[in-house]
Design an enzyme around this catalytic site. Structure first.
Site, PDB file in Angstrom:
ATOM      1  N   HIS A   1      -1.644  -3.141  -6.984  1.00 56.96           N
ATOM      2  CA  HIS A   1      -2.294  -2.764  -5.721  1.00 56.96           C
ATOM      3  C   HIS A   1      -3.798  -3.036  -5.833  1.00 56.96           C
ATOM      4  CE1 HIS A   1      -3.074   0.708  -2.616  1.00 56.96           C
ATOM      5  NE2 HIS A   1      -3.171  -0.481  -2.080  1.00 56.96           N
TER       6      HIS A   1
ATOM      7  N   SER B   1       0.832  -1.216   0.000  1.00 57.06           N
ATOM      8  CA  SER B   1       0.000   0.000   0.000  1.00 57.06           C
ATOM      9  C   SER B   1       0.853   1.246   0.000  1.00 57.06           C
ATOM     10  CB  SER B   1      -0.854   0.065   1.270  1.00 57.06           C
ATOM     11  OG  SER B   1      -1.554  -1.096   1.470  1.00 57.06           O
TER      12      SER B   1
ATOM     13  N   ASN C   1      -3.637   6.275  -1.987  1.00 56.68           N
ATOM     14  CA  ASN C   1      -3.415   6.701  -0.598  1.00 56.68           C
ATOM     15  C   ASN C   1      -2.931   8.142  -0.483  1.00 56.68           C
ATOM     16  OD1 ASN C   1      -4.300   4.536   0.963  1.00 56.68           O
ATOM     17  ND2 ASN C   1      -2.538   3.333   0.294  1.00 56.68           N
TER      18      ASN C   1
HETATM   19  N1  LIG Z   1      -5.703  -4.836   4.223  1.00 56.66           N
HETATM   20  C1  LIG Z   1      -5.935  -3.936   3.288  1.00 56.66           C
HETATM   21  O1  LIG Z   1      -7.005  -3.289   3.257  1.00 56.66           O
HETATM   22  C2  LIG Z   1      -4.925  -3.730   2.177  1.00 56.66           C
HETATM   23  C3  LIG Z   1      -5.346  -3.071   0.989  1.00 56.66           C
HETATM   24  C4  LIG Z   1      -4.423  -2.937  -0.055  1.00 56.66           C
HETATM   25  C5  LIG Z   1      -3.126  -3.406   0.083  1.00 56.66           C
HETATM   26  N2  LIG Z   1      -2.750  -4.014   1.264  1.00 56.66           N
HETATM   27  C6  LIG Z   1      -1.372  -4.522   1.348  1.00 56.66           C
HETATM   28  O2  LIG Z   1      -1.406  -5.938   1.184  1.00 56.66           O
HETATM   29  C7  LIG Z   1      -0.347  -6.552   1.920  1.00 56.66           C
HETATM   30  C8  LIG Z   1      -0.925  -7.585   2.863  1.00 56.66           C
HETATM   31  O3  LIG Z   1      -1.828  -6.964   3.753  1.00 56.66           O
HETATM   32  P1  LIG Z   1      -2.905  -7.809   4.568  1.00 56.66           P
HETATM   33  O4  LIG Z   1      -3.870  -6.801   5.134  1.00 56.66           O
HETATM   34  O5  LIG Z   1      -3.423  -8.942   3.743  1.00 56.66           O
HETATM   35  O6  LIG Z   1      -1.988  -8.377   5.749  1.00 56.66           O
HETATM   36  P2  LIG Z   1      -2.293  -9.593   6.733  1.00 56.66           P
HETATM   37  O7  LIG Z   1      -1.593  -9.264   8.001  1.00 56.66           O
HETATM   38  O8  LIG Z   1      -3.757  -9.894   6.779  1.00 56.66           O
HETATM   39  O9  LIG Z   1      -1.581 -10.843   6.027  1.00 56.66           O
HETATM   40  C9  LIG Z   1      -0.190 -10.917   5.823  1.00 56.66           C
HETATM   41  C10 LIG Z   1       0.209 -12.375   5.675  1.00 56.66           C
HETATM   42  O10 LIG Z   1       1.581 -12.432   5.312  1.00 56.66           O
HETATM   43  C11 LIG Z   1       2.121 -13.582   5.907  1.00 56.66           C
HETATM   44  N3  LIG Z   1       3.576 -13.517   5.915  1.00 56.66           N
HETATM   45  C12 LIG Z   1       4.390 -12.806   6.753  1.00 56.66           C
HETATM   46  N4  LIG Z   1       5.685 -13.031   6.426  1.00 56.66           N
HETATM   47  C13 LIG Z   1       5.694 -13.891   5.377  1.00 56.66           C
HETATM   48  C14 LIG Z   1       6.727 -14.496   4.609  1.00 56.66           C
HETATM   49  N5  LIG Z   1       8.014 -14.259   4.856  1.00 56.66           N
HETATM   50  N6  LIG Z   1       6.372 -15.331   3.607  1.00 56.66           N
HETATM   51  C15 LIG Z   1       5.076 -15.582   3.350  1.00 56.66           C
HETATM   52  N7  LIG Z   1       4.033 -15.027   4.054  1.00 56.66           N
HETATM   53  C16 LIG Z   1       4.356 -14.190   5.046  1.00 56.66           C
HETATM   54  C17 LIG Z   1       1.491 -13.605   7.297  1.00 56.66           C
HETATM   55  O11 LIG Z   1       1.574 -14.906   7.890  1.00 56.66           O
HETATM   56  C18 LIG Z   1       0.047 -13.199   6.970  1.00 56.66           C
HETATM   57  O12 LIG Z   1      -0.772 -14.327   6.701  1.00 56.66           O
HETATM   58  C19 LIG Z   1       0.398  -5.398   2.624  1.00 56.66           C
HETATM   59  O13 LIG Z   1       1.500  -5.029   1.833  1.00 56.66           O
HETATM   60  C20 LIG Z   1      -0.658  -4.299   2.672  1.00 56.66           C
HETATM   61  O14 LIG Z   1      -0.086  -3.005   2.704  1.00 56.66           O
HETATM   62  C21 LIG Z   1      -3.622  -4.190   2.298  1.00 56.66           C
END
Ligand SMILES: NC(=O)c1ccc[n+]([C@@H]2O[C@H](COP(=O)([O-])OP(=O)(O)OC[C@H]3O[C@@H](n4cnc5c(N)ncnc54)[C@H](O)[C@@H]3O)[C@@H](O)[C@H]2O)c1
Length: 296
Positions: free
Chosen positions: A140, A119, A190
């Site tokens: 994204h 993000s 953002n």
């Molecule tokens: N949540 C949102 O609304 C949103 C929207 C757009 C983009 N994003 C982006 O998406 C990405 C993920 O966000 P999220 O909300 O799904 O996070 P989340 O915390 O729900 O999930 C992250 C996952 O990554 C896994 N993980 C951590 N280290 C790892 C590794 N070395 N190898 C493999 N898996 C690993 C964790 O176990 C977890 O299951 C981030 O970069 C975030 O900025 C999030």
């Protein structure tokens, strides 16, 4: 020919990304360090497919086809061996993403596109952790992934035109609408959303209006489906603060500094929906929007 896709991270975004690729016919390997998280992701995808079948937007057979296209793995090295496209959606942490991309550089096949769903972290910085920055791009997705139409496609400094064109094409194959932007702090989504949320928080902090009034003005006056304070609760106040920090650091402009009220709320662990309280309070099993006592 549809490329094999590896999705890294099976959290909120990763399960949605795996879902939409598989539903569009791409074979998917969903990778996470945590097996329980992978199990939870498959359960979430199954539940979301059930909902699509129940509301008539997906034929029953397509549910089985979609699930049949997803396999899971707890090892990046093993999960990406034959991938044509990797979409990284692991935890938003710069060091972690740099480490993952370094590993991908060593393990992903030549010619594989390395996309990240970050993000706020610089695509150019992530690309610099590899020896193939021309193959690294931002893809994204928006939350919830199966529902939201937009994919913000972010060109890193070195991303090749060919890689960008392929990602635009693949985004369309997913039934999404790609918008191509360049890599500067906050990209477009953002950079515009977070200052609006911060300004809504300042309006509350300066007691110009209450929580409900601020959200109602934006909902009824600007036709936003959700007010900015409710949206901040939904995104997570810690996430909002960290994106504002990225904008503030990246541009060196005080207009992006997070409002002191936001900083206080994050310090007090009032993070919105995920902690049970932010600008509103969230009771299990209730969908009513109740303003937090702190702001009454
Ligand atoms: N949540 C949102 O609304 C949103 C929207 C757009 C983009 N994003 C982006 O998406 C990405 C993920 O966000 P999220 O909300 O799904 O996070 P989340 O915390 O729900 O999930 C992250 C996952 O990554 C896994 N993980 C951590 N280290 C790892 C590794 N070395 N190898 C493999 N898996 C690993 C964790 O176990 C977890 O299951 C981030 O970069 C975030 O900025 C999030």
């Amino acid at each position: 020919m549809v490329p094999k896709v590896a999705v890294i991270g099976a959290g909120t975004m990763g399960n949605g990304i795996a879902h939409v690729f598989a539903q569009s016919g791409f074979p998917v390997t969903l990778i996470d360090v945590s097996q329980p998280q992978l199990d939870k992701a498959i359960a979430t995808i199954t539940k979301n497919l059930d909902r699509q079948v129940a509301n008539g937007s997906l034929p029953e057979q397509k549910k089985a086809d979609t699930l049949g296209k997803i396999v899971t793995n707890t090892s990046i090295a093993k999960g990406v061996t034959d991938a044509g496209l990797i979409v990284e959606a692991a935890t938003e942490n710069t060091e972690l993403k740099l480490k993952i991309f370094k590993e991908l550089d060593e393990t992903a096949p030549a010619g594989c596109i390395l996309a990240t769903n970050t993000s706020s972290i610089s695509i150019t910085k992530i690309a610099a952790a590899t020896k193939r920055p021309e193959s690294v791009i931002g893809m994204h997705f928006m939350n919830p992934v199966p529902v939201m139409k937009l994919i913000e496609v972010i060109n890193g400094y070195a991303t090749s035109k060919n890689v960008r064109q392929q990602i635009v094409e693949i985004s369309k194959q997913l039934g999404k609408i790609p918008c191509v932007v360049n890599d500067y702090p906050g990209f477009i989504a953002n950079r515009i959303l977070m200052p609006m949320i911060n300004e809504a928080i300042y309006s509350l902090y300066e007691r110009i209006a209450g929580v409900e009034e601020i959200d109602t003005v934006m909902k009824l006056g600007m036709a936003h489906p959700m007010g900015p304070l409710q949206l901040a609760d939904f995104i997570g106040l810690d996430v909002c603060k960290s994106i504002l920090d990225v904008l503030h650091d990246g541009f060196g402009n005080p207009k992006y500094a997070p409002c002191p009220l936001l900083v206080n709320m994050v310090t007090a662990n009032k993070l919105g929906v995920k902690s049970g309280e932010g600008f509103y309070k969230y009771m299990a099993g209730s969908k009513d929007l109740v303003v937090s006592d702190r702001f009454k």
